[in-house]
Design a protein around this motif. Structure first.
Motif: not given
Ligand code: ZN
Length: 387
Positions: A334, A336-337, A349, A377, A380
């Protein structure tokens, strides 16, 4: 509900002042003008088939019971037939010689041609009548229990029955009259038919902000419908001036609510029209009904449009590419993760733990194609909101 059993009302009493309207096919009045036999909300007389109407008269002649009849008490001295209008109309039509019944010799006889003792027997027959008085919920419950000519009344027809009076009569004259020249215009925005009270219902719904029963109760004895009519026309005029084109998806929208929310805002009809056309041409919009509210609200709430999502094949392809790249770099798949600082920064994920997202938002012109798709994810994706 308060009910009073009356056992001394005779056929003669009921037929005093009986009026039958051939044109409408309805028994109108009886009981010296105190009784409305088939109120507006009731269906027409259907016993005039030479069988059911004749059976009513034969029952009387043979002394068979006619069954219970129910009146709704409108005011001190005014009643409406809740149940029994077909039987009463049959009796009234017979006594006024509108149809004949065969005698014991098989001869068709009208009332004015039969022996006077037979006439007296019919006129003297006593009916079993319950006079009912109750509040809205009781009478509605009651209507649902009894079977009116085999066709159940809809919600608005029930309310018209419960709150019958001058207000309902005037309301029906305006909104339930199929001859009203405005119906075509209204039909662009309101679904349903005049006959089944759909326009009246919508008008009442709008002016009462959804509290139709309460509104009808407060206005029951009004001798005008000015507020109802003015409000309804204001809503219709507003819609038709903001949206100059009529689209079929406009029919049946919650225009009353939208009017309340947006009628104080200024719109440029030509710009609105252009924007509506553009949205209609957008293949990603699944819910065209949402276009109007979306435009009224400055084109912000894309949820109203149900923008088409990425298909499964696209999601799988993007997921596979994104995951392969992330594994190599030992970061989360992800994006952003991956740029975060918590435990998820290198988490891989599974596909079903992720959702597809438009990289460039749909509302900013982003396409729903693989090159504009990224998997995030679920947390997010939800947080990103405006898509
Ligand atoms: Zn994420």
């Amino acid at each position: 509900m308060k009910t009073t059993l009356k056992t001394n009302i005779t056929v003669k009493d009921i037929c005093d002042g009986f009026v039958y309207n051939e044109l409408e096919g309805k028994g109108l009045f009886g009981l010296s003008g105190k009784l409305t036999i088939q109120p507006e909300y009731q269906r027409n007389y259907i016993y005039a088939d030479g069988k059911r109407d004749v059976a009513v008269i034969e029952s009387i002649l043979k002394g068979y019971p006619l069954g219970l009849i129910y009146f709704n008490t409108v005011s001190d001295d005014k009643f409406e037939v809740l149940d029994g209008q077909q039987r009463i109309t049959s009796i009234g039509r017979y006594v006024t010689s509108k149809f004949a019944v065969k005698d014991e010799n098989g001869m068709e006889q009208y009332f004015d041609g039969i022996a006077t003792d037979k006439q007296a027997k019919i006129l003297g027959t006593k009916l079993l009548i319950y006079e009912c008085e109750g509040d809205e919920s009781e009478i509605k419950e009651w209507f649902k229990t009894i079977n009116i000519a085999g066709v159940p009344l809809n919600e608005q027809e029930l309310l018209n029955a419960v709150y019958s009076g001058p207000f309902v009569t005037l309301g029906k004259e305006e909104f339930s009259n199929t001859q009203n020249a405005n119906i075509q215009k209204w039909s662009a925005y309101v679904s349903g038919s005049a006959n089944r009270q759909d326009f009246l219902e919508r008008g009442l719904d709008w002016v009462s902000k959804g509290n139709i029963g309460d509104y009808m109760s407060r206005h029951r004895h009004d001798k005008n419908i000015t507020e109802l009519k003015t409000y309804f026309n204001s809503v219709i005029d507003w819609v038709s001036s903001v949206f100059t084109d009529v689209e079929s998806e406009m029919r049946g929208l919650e225009w009353g609510r939208l009017y309340e929310e947006y009628h104080k805002k200024a719109y440029h009809p030509a710009k609105v029209s252009a924007e509506v056309h553009e949205l209609y041409a957008d293949p990603y919009i699944k819910n065209r009904k949402g276009i109007f509210e979306y435009v009224l609200g400055d084109s912000i709430d894309t949820k109203l449009l149900e923008v088409r999502v990425f298909d499964e094949a696209t999601k799988k392809t993007v997921y596979a590419a994104q995951t392969a790249a992330a594994v190599k770099k030992h970061i989360s798949n992800c994006p952003l993760c991956a740029v975060g600082h918590d435990v998820n920064k290198d988490r891989i994920w599974k596909l079903d733990e992720m959702d597809a997202d438009h990289v460039a938002a749909w509302s900013k012109g982003g396409e729903t194609s693989a090159k504009n798709c990224q998997m995030l994810c679920k947390t997010h994706n939800r947080a990103k909101g405006n898509r």
